[in-house]
Design a protein around this motif. Structure first.
Motif, PDB file in Angstrom:
ATOM      1  N   ILE A 144       0.971  -1.189  -0.047  1.00  0.00           N
ATOM      2  CA  ILE A 144      -0.016  -0.006  -0.089  1.00  0.00           C
ATOM      3  C   ILE A 144       0.854   1.161  -0.065  1.00  0.00           C
ATOM      4  CG2 ILE A 144      -1.464   1.559   1.520  1.00  0.00           C
ATOM      5  CD1 ILE A 144      -2.812  -1.252   2.174  1.00  0.00           C
ATOM      6  N   LYS A 145       0.328   2.347  -0.877  1.00  0.00           N
ATOM      7  CA  LYS A 145       1.152   3.761  -0.746  1.00  0.00           C
ATOM      8  C   LYS A 145       0.042   4.660  -0.577  1.00  0.00           C
ATOM      9  CE  LYS A 145       4.878   6.070  -3.062  1.00  0.00           C
ATOM     10  NZ  LYS A 145       5.654   6.277  -3.970  1.00  0.00           N
ATOM     11  N   ILE A 146       0.258   5.556   0.337  1.00  0.00           N
ATOM     12  CA  ILE A 146      -0.818   6.664   0.421  1.00  0.00           C
ATOM     13  C   ILE A 146      -0.025   7.752   0.534  1.00  0.00           C
ATOM     14  CG2 ILE A 146      -2.510   7.634   1.990  1.00  0.00           C
ATOM     15  CD1 ILE A 146      -3.496   4.992   2.523  1.00  0.00           C
ATOM     16  N   ASP A 147      -0.261   8.770  -0.406  1.00  0.00           N
ATOM     17  CA  ASP A 147       0.502  10.053  -0.563  1.00  0.00           C
ATOM     18  C   ASP A 147      -0.545  11.114  -0.374  1.00  0.00           C
ATOM     19  OD1 ASP A 147       2.177  12.138  -0.755  1.00  0.00           O
ATOM     20  OD2 ASP A 147       2.275  11.879  -2.857  1.00  0.00           O
ATOM     21  N   LEU A 148      -0.714  11.908   0.560  1.00  0.00           N
ATOM     22  CA  LEU A 148      -1.792  12.966   0.853  1.00  0.00           C
ATOM     23  C   LEU A 148      -1.030  14.499   0.933  1.00  0.00           C
ATOM     24  CD1 LEU A 148      -4.046  11.478   3.820  1.00  0.00           C
ATOM     25  CD2 LEU A 148      -4.266  11.423   1.242  1.00  0.00           C
TER      26      LEU A 148
END
Length: 181
Positions: free
Chosen positions: A100-104
């Motif tokens: 998983i990769k989350i970039d906010l």
């Protein structure tokens, strides 16, 4: 041969379905947040695909590297995660994992990026593996006069719910690869 291949994947459908059930409440919660409460998008982009394969042990390492490049061609960190997860899964009888990769981006008009690859592997006779994956990626650009509230999105609870939202969608793609629906 088709019956044998279908049976090769039969133990993986419940693995994907169980993962979906485990995160379903977070998925439902975040779907409402993303769809109903947070609609100031300039642009959205969605990507999803899946696959199922029978791989010989002798080809597994090279195949996992090539498949990771295909799944995430522009992200070497995600490629490395996928390869590491697949290589670890070759040592289990039946198992699953995720990358998983989350970039906010909390700036005005920021772009948010979420990506998950769900992997399920089953060991087969004759040194082979059944491998199933599902990818889900979602990206949105905020309107110029809108931004994410860091305090809301940066809490551990919301981070986990957001991860589970994208995981649900990736696991669903893997399930669809196995079942056809």
């Amino acid at each position: 041969m088709a019956l044998q291949k279908q049976n090769s994947y039969s133990d993986l459908a419940p693995v994907a379905k169980e993962q979906m059930q485990m995160v379903k409440s977070d998925y439902s919660y975040m779907s409402k947040v993303i769809s109903n409460l947070h609609m100031n998008y300039k642009k959205t982009t969605e990507e999803c695909h899946n696959g199922k394969y029978i791989i010989s042990e002798s080809k597994f390492t090279k195949w996992s590297q090539a498949k990771a490049k295909e799944i995430s061609p522009n992200d070497k960190d995600m490629q490395a995660q996928i390869v590491a997860k697949m290589e670890a899964l070759q040592y289990v009888d039946v198992g699953q994992d995720k990358a998983i990769k989350i970039d906010l981006d909390y700036a005005w008009g920021g772009t948010q990026r979420l990506k998950c690859v769900f992997l399920a592997v089953k060991g087969l006779p004759n040194d082979k593996y059944a491998v199933v994956y599902g990818l889900y990626s979602f990206q949105w650009a905020e309107a110029d006069n809108w931004r994410l509230r860091c305090k809301y999105w940066n809490s551990e609870d919301k981070k986990q719910k957001l991860e589970n939202w994208v995981l649900y969608r990736a696991a669903k793609r893997a399930y669809e690869a196995i079942t056809g629906y």
